[in-house]
Scaffold this motif. Structure first.
Motif, PDB file in Angstrom:
ATOM      1  N   THR A  73       0.858  -1.179   0.000  1.00 50.54           N
ATOM      2  CA  THR A  73       0.000   0.000   0.000  1.00 50.54           C
ATOM      3  C   THR A  73       0.895   1.229   0.000  1.00 50.54           C
ATOM      4  OG1 THR A  73      -0.083   0.205   2.409  1.00 50.54           O
ATOM      5  CG2 THR A  73      -1.739  -1.233   1.381  1.00 50.54           C
ATOM      6  N   ALA A  74       0.304   2.378  -0.223  1.00 50.70           N
ATOM      7  CA  ALA A  74       1.110   3.605  -0.190  1.00 50.70           C
ATOM      8  C   ALA A  74       1.743   3.794   1.183  1.00 50.70           C
ATOM      9  CB  ALA A  74       0.226   4.811  -0.543  1.00 50.70           C
ATOM     10  N   SER A 271      -4.545   1.007  -3.898  1.00 51.59           N
ATOM     11  CA  SER A 271      -4.025   1.998  -2.958  1.00 51.59           C
ATOM     12  C   SER A 271      -3.730   3.282  -3.704  1.00 51.59           C
ATOM     13  CB  SER A 271      -2.753   1.469  -2.284  1.00 51.59           C
ATOM     14  OG  SER A 271      -2.316   2.331  -1.269  1.00 51.59           O
ATOM     15  N   ASP A 272      -3.895   4.382  -3.022  1.00 55.31           N
ATOM     16  CA  ASP A 272      -3.672   5.689  -3.644  1.00 55.31           C
ATOM     17  C   ASP A 272      -2.215   6.094  -3.496  1.00 55.31           C
ATOM     18  OD1 ASP A 272      -6.354   5.956  -4.338  1.00 55.31           O
ATOM     19  OD2 ASP A 272      -6.872   6.808  -2.381  1.00 55.31           O
ATOM     20  N   TYR A 273      -1.525   6.103  -4.614  1.00 50.65           N
ATOM     21  CA  TYR A 273      -0.128   6.506  -4.630  1.00 50.65           C
ATOM     22  C   TYR A 273      -0.014   7.919  -5.189  1.00 50.65           C
ATOM     23  CZ  TYR A 273       0.752   1.529  -4.018  1.00 50.65           C
ATOM     24  OH  TYR A 273       0.765   0.252  -3.544  1.00 50.65           O
ATOM     25  N   THR A 274       0.954   8.651  -4.691  1.00 44.68           N
ATOM     26  CA  THR A 274       1.210  10.001  -5.175  1.00 44.68           C
ATOM     27  C   THR A 274       2.187   9.940  -6.336  1.00 44.68           C
ATOM     28  OG1 THR A 274       0.866  10.906  -2.959  1.00 44.68           O
ATOM     29  CG2 THR A 274       2.015  12.303  -4.555  1.00 44.68           C
ATOM     30  N   ASP A 742       4.870   5.579  -9.918  1.00 46.28           N
ATOM     31  CA  ASP A 742       4.442   6.196  -8.660  1.00 46.28           C
ATOM     32  C   ASP A 742       4.645   5.333  -7.427  1.00 46.28           C
ATOM     33  OD1 ASP A 742       2.585   4.281  -9.194  1.00 46.28           O
ATOM     34  OD2 ASP A 742       0.814   5.574  -8.983  1.00 46.28           O
ATOM     35  N   ARG A 743       5.342   4.199  -7.565  1.00 46.29           N
ATOM     36  CA  ARG A 743       5.481   3.332  -6.402  1.00 46.29           C
ATOM     37  C   ARG A 743       6.764   2.517  -6.446  1.00 46.29           C
ATOM     38  NH1 ARG A 743       0.175   0.156  -7.621  1.00 46.29           N
ATOM     39  NH2 ARG A 743      -0.205   2.202  -8.510  1.00 46.29           N
TER      40      ARG A 743
END
Length: 956
Positions: A73-74, A271-274, A742-743
């Motif tokens: 997850t983020a 999951s919300d990644y920036t 982003d991850r």
């Protein structure tokens, strides 16, 4: 993607073999073979395909079995491996802890994470293992514990052979973050047992209708279980002290502790990644905090209690002070000693006061003060004197050195130019005692149990006081204008750094005739009035008459104070309004406070739990906003008052359970703690010996340098990334995190990583992570496009004509009928003995021009940016795509005819076989069938050889 030589030879051999058998058929247009570089399925089978949860894997791939999967997850940041139960109740459970007896309920988890996931059950799993709380929180993906639909799942064995099991669902209430302090009493709104609701309570001791059988769960420690903790049943359930029994008991006490597994089921599908900007991310570092896993080296210590007296107020260490690189230690100790097993001259009788090298911990033998009583406090002065306070009657036999004196910091001899003569005139003959010292603005503030003081050189100015006074730091002369009056003893004081007030805590009820129970705030102005406009402090509920306060300190705009019963509060400086509060149980009076880098450290004789935002000493569980473990020293965020549970010195141990009574930060930023301490951290082979005191030093908060020279290449296995190593300020192994878009998709301790599921185009970044968790800035982004698709491979089949006929211009167009032309695999030509297809005999006169054609199907030309032509020609050539000339080499200008010779003969073998390359806009392609045509020209009709081969690659 590069086509390997093996593939080229195999392709050419296949076509040549067909020709050799005489079964030659003109193929249809070749189709551009393109690898799928779309987003890979998050199946959890590798770090690059990590899923957001076990639940997500089960929903996407229902056939997924129980086992170890990669999750991310983020909040987890990097993908990690966990055990997933994919069977029970629809599956999707992640295992966060398991074991039989011996759970520690530590915030930092216990045991090995690898053992937890790889050995989820069976006797090999009886030794408890649990994930760190922050890792569990990461699995929640930023969600709340009380938002889990299924609650916390506990599976407990019900039989000794493990054949039976019970399923519990603990539904938490008002629980934002994960805590392992189950033994401290986490509130639960409901406990569902094997699908039946059985009501709520707390995890420390829960039972349905008073059950003493399987419908009971007790998690706190018990002497009957030899203080081993776990998920105990009621006192009718029998276990066995056997390494193979799933139900354990120590002797005959019953209340068996079963083997248990703890699961949660976050139902995260993603999951919300920036997004990471092209320039990369900045470095991130941990907040400053002492390293509680490793207590620093203190080879020497102090041992024994002088006179053999014991008790809460008769401890080895009561105070510290440093001057330069020397740390002075005071208390009730009898000896200085090196290690647990001292050698000759390594255990020396030196009671009450000793000095140690601040950096090495070596005892300073030249500092040999002679006192006849306990040292309670020490204070260094700006001019280098050491002020000593306590219950001694003299220092080195010098007059007027009772209870407070100045000593030489090198020898310990009394300083005769500094005198503060303290006495206590009372009907009961109580001796004078000075418990507290503090320096501010040229004054030494002193507090304790005394009512007369004279000082200075010569001794003069006898002043009647009420258990506190201030004296000049230069010579000890008291200030006769500052005389607050306390009606009880003072334990601790703190002169504000702002110079306007002094805080007091102790056993008093009134100050200056005004009710001020146990704490007071007095102005430094002449007359020593009470500071007005402050509210009353708040004692713990249920503490009865035991409300004395033992420690008080001002930090910034806040005042922290603590004492009995087990309370620590944070107050607003201006109003004395309570902001946050803490209760510790079992054990627990707070005894000392200090602040380092925005963190308040508080010590207590506590070894169990800290209940946050709580005042109820009698029963803190229902009222706490959080519960976490505490072991003699706790840490709090000074600004917010929040407890910092990741500081947990679990290995600390004491002689009599009293814990540290003094905390001091040294010039290195290390935290010294002193009391009846006997054990520090685990060294790998044994626990560190402590002699009354120890120290924790700050954990590393410096990020490594940024990795350099990031490069990428498309390889058969995926995208291979390489970089130059980073460096770090501390010893240890650097780990590198590889980010894609982003991850983080993987970690390595090396300087290369291959992404097998690249999902191109993709932008990659790399950063270094040290052992503590500080992350370097990332490299700038490196965007990798998919490798080019090969539209026409070396070794492809071509239609060809070499009969000397001028084909004009129509032959290069898509509609030209070449069905009567010959068919052969490249390389085509003659004279070099390496041709797959020979187009003419050697040693004869030949036509100047040979013509070659093939076709290729392209579904979406817009997906390509350009074409790369790799042309092998001997001597000259012109290349056409769909009738449009796109390249020529070694040919004169103008439209070529069948008799146009090449500009020059190519005679060197290496030049004949070397490909010349051309980049062509992909716009020459059309959707569907595309025609590639090449005419190869000799330099003259007697040229002994001719060569042609062509590779066409399309870049994205």
């Amino acid at each position: 993607m590069k086509v390997s030589k093996v593939r080229l030879l195999a392709s050419a051999a296949a076509v040549a073999g067909s020709l050799g058998m005489g079964v030659v058929a003109m193929p249809g247009a070749a189709t551009a073979a393109a690898r799928d570089y779309g987003t890979p399925v998050a199946d959890g089978l590798s770090s690059t395909t990590a899923a957001a949860s076990c639940w997500a894997i089960k929903q996407t791939l229902p056939a997924s079995p129980d086992g170890v999967y990669w999750l991310q997850t983020a909040q987890l940041v990097a993908p990690k491996q966990f055990y997933c139960d994919m069977t029970t109740d629809g599956g999707g459970w992640v295992l966060i802890g398991r074991g039989r007896e011996g759970w520690t309920w530590s915030y930092n988890g216990q045991g090995s994470q690898a053992t937890l996931r790889n050995t989820p059950s069976g006797p090999g799993a009886f030794a408890p293992a649990a994930l760190p709380a922050d890792l569990v929180q990461g699995l929640l993906g930023g969600g709340r514990v009380d938002a889990l639909d299924d609650g916390i799942r506990v599976r407990r064995a019900t039989t000794m052979d493990g054949s039976g099991a019970q399923e519990l669902r603990l539904k938490t209430s008002n629980r934002a973050k994960w805590t392992w302090s189950i033994g401290g009493g986490v509130l639960v709104s409901d406990v569902v047992v094997d699908g039946v609701s059985r009501g709520g309570g707390n995890t420390q001791s829960w039972a349905y209708a008073g059950s003493q059988s399987l419908l009971r769960m007790t998690t706190n420690e018990s002497s009957t279980h030899n203080y081993k903790m776990g998920f105990s049943y009621g006192n009718t359930v029998v276990g066995k002290n056997d390494p193979m029994s799933y139900l354990w008991q120590y002797t005959t006490e019953k209340s068996a502790i079963p083997f248990a597994q703890v699961f949660i089921r976050p139902k995260l599908m993603s999951s919300d990644y920036t997004a990471v900007p092209a320039e990369g991310l900045p470095a991130t570092t941990l907040r400053p905090l002492m390293s509680s896993t490793t207590s620093d080296t203190t080879p020497w210590g102090v041992t024994g209690v002088e006179g053999g007296i014991s008790g809460e107020l008769k401890l080895e260490v009561e105070t510290f002070a440093y001057i330069g690189r020397t740390m002075y230690v005071g208390g009730m100790f009898a000896n200085v000693q090196k290690g647990a097993n001292p050698g000759p001259d390594e255990k020396v009788h030196q009671p009450y006061l000793a000095a140690f090298d601040l950096d090495t911990g070596e005892w300073k033998r030249d500092f040999r003060p002679v006192l006849d009583g306990e040292v309670w406090d020490l204070q260094a002065t700006p001019d280098g004197k050491l002020i000593v306070a306590g219950e001694f009657t003299n220092v080195g036999g010098a007059p007027h050195t009772s209870a407070v004196a100045a000593v030489d910091p090198l020898t310990g001899a009394p300083v005769t130019t500094w005198t503060a003569d303290v006495t206590n005139v009372s009907s009961d003959g109580t001796t004078p005692q000075v418990r507290a010292l503090d320096y501010q603005d040229g004054w030494i503030y002193i507090g304790g149990r005394f009512n007369r003081i004279a000082g200075g050189t010569p001794l003069s100015n006898l002043v009647t006081v009420g258990r506190t006074a201030r004296v000049r730091a230069s010579d000890g002369k008291p200030d006769g204008t500052w005389k607050p009056n306390f009606d009880g003893s003072i334990i601790e004081m703190d002169a504000s750094d702002r110079g306007d007030r002094v805080y007091f805590s102790g056993y008093f009820k009134n100050v200056n005739g005004t009710p001020s129970s146990n704490i007071a705030v007095v102005s430094t102005a002449a007359g020593a009035p009470n500071v007005q406009g402050l509210g009353k402090w708040v004692p713990s509920i249920g503490s009865g008459t035991a409300t004395y306060q033992q420690t008080i300190k001002e930090f910034g705009n806040d005042v922290w104070q603590g004492g009995s019963e087990h309370i620590l509060g944070k107050y607003d400086r201006d109003t004395y309004t309570l902001q946050t509060s803490n209760i510790t149980k079992s054990g627990g009076d707070f005894q000392a406070l200090t602040e380092v880098d925005g963190v308040v450290y508080g010590s207590c004789h506590c070894g169990n739990y800290n209940y946050s935002n709580d005042l109820n000493y009698s029963n803190p569980i229902p009222y706490a906003s959080d519960v976490n473990g505490i072991k003699y020293i706790g840490a709090w965020d000074e600004a917010t008052g929040a407890y910092l549970p990741d500081f947990f010195p679990s290995a600390l141990d004491t002689r009599s359970g009293m814990g540290p009574w003094e905390l001091t930060a040294d010039p290195n930023g290390c935290l010294w703690f002193g009391g009846d301490m006997k054990q520090g951290s685990w060294t790998g082979t044994a626990f560190q010996w402590l002699g009354g005191f120890g120290k924790f030093c700050p954990r590393d908060t410096t990020a490594p340098t940024t990795p350099a020279a990031l490069s990428a290449s498309n390889v058969t296995a995926g995208v291979k990334l390489s970089w130059a190593a980073a460096t770090d300020n501390a010893s240890g192994t650097l780990t590198y995190e590889v980010l894609r878009n982003d991850r983080v998709i993987g970690t390595t301790t090396g300087t290369s990583f291959t992404d097998p599921t690249p999902g191109l185009p993709a932008t990659y970044f790399v950063r270094a992570v040290d052992d503590t968790g500080n992350r370097s800035a990332t490299t700038t982004g490196l965007t990798v496009q998919p490798p080019p698709d090969t539209l026409v491979a070396y070794g492809s089949a071509w239609r060809w004509n070499y009969d000397g006929t001028d084909q004009g211009t129509a032959w290069s167009q898509p509609g030209f009928d070449d069905s009567t032309w010959s068919l052969g695999a490249s390389e085509l030509g003659f004279g070099d003995n390496d041709e797959a297809t020979v187009v003419a005999p050697v040693a004869s006169k030949h036509p100047i021009t040979a013509y070659f054609r093939t076709t290729v199907d392209v579904a979406n030309p817009a997906s390509y940016s350009s074409l790369l032509l790799n042309l092998v020609r001997d001597d000259g050539a012109v290349v056409y795509v769909n009738g449009v000339e796109v390249a020529r080499d070694n040919m004169p200008a103008g439209a070529p005819t069948a008799t146009t010779p090449a500009v020059s003969a190519i005679t060197l073998r290496a030049d004949e076989k070397a490909a010349v390359s051309f980049t062509v806009p992909a716009s020459v392609l059309v959707p569907g069938t595309n025609t590639i045509a090449v005419e190869v020209h000799q330099s003259d009709v007697w040229s002994p050889d001719l060569s042609f081969n062509l590779q066409v690659q399309a870049a994205h």
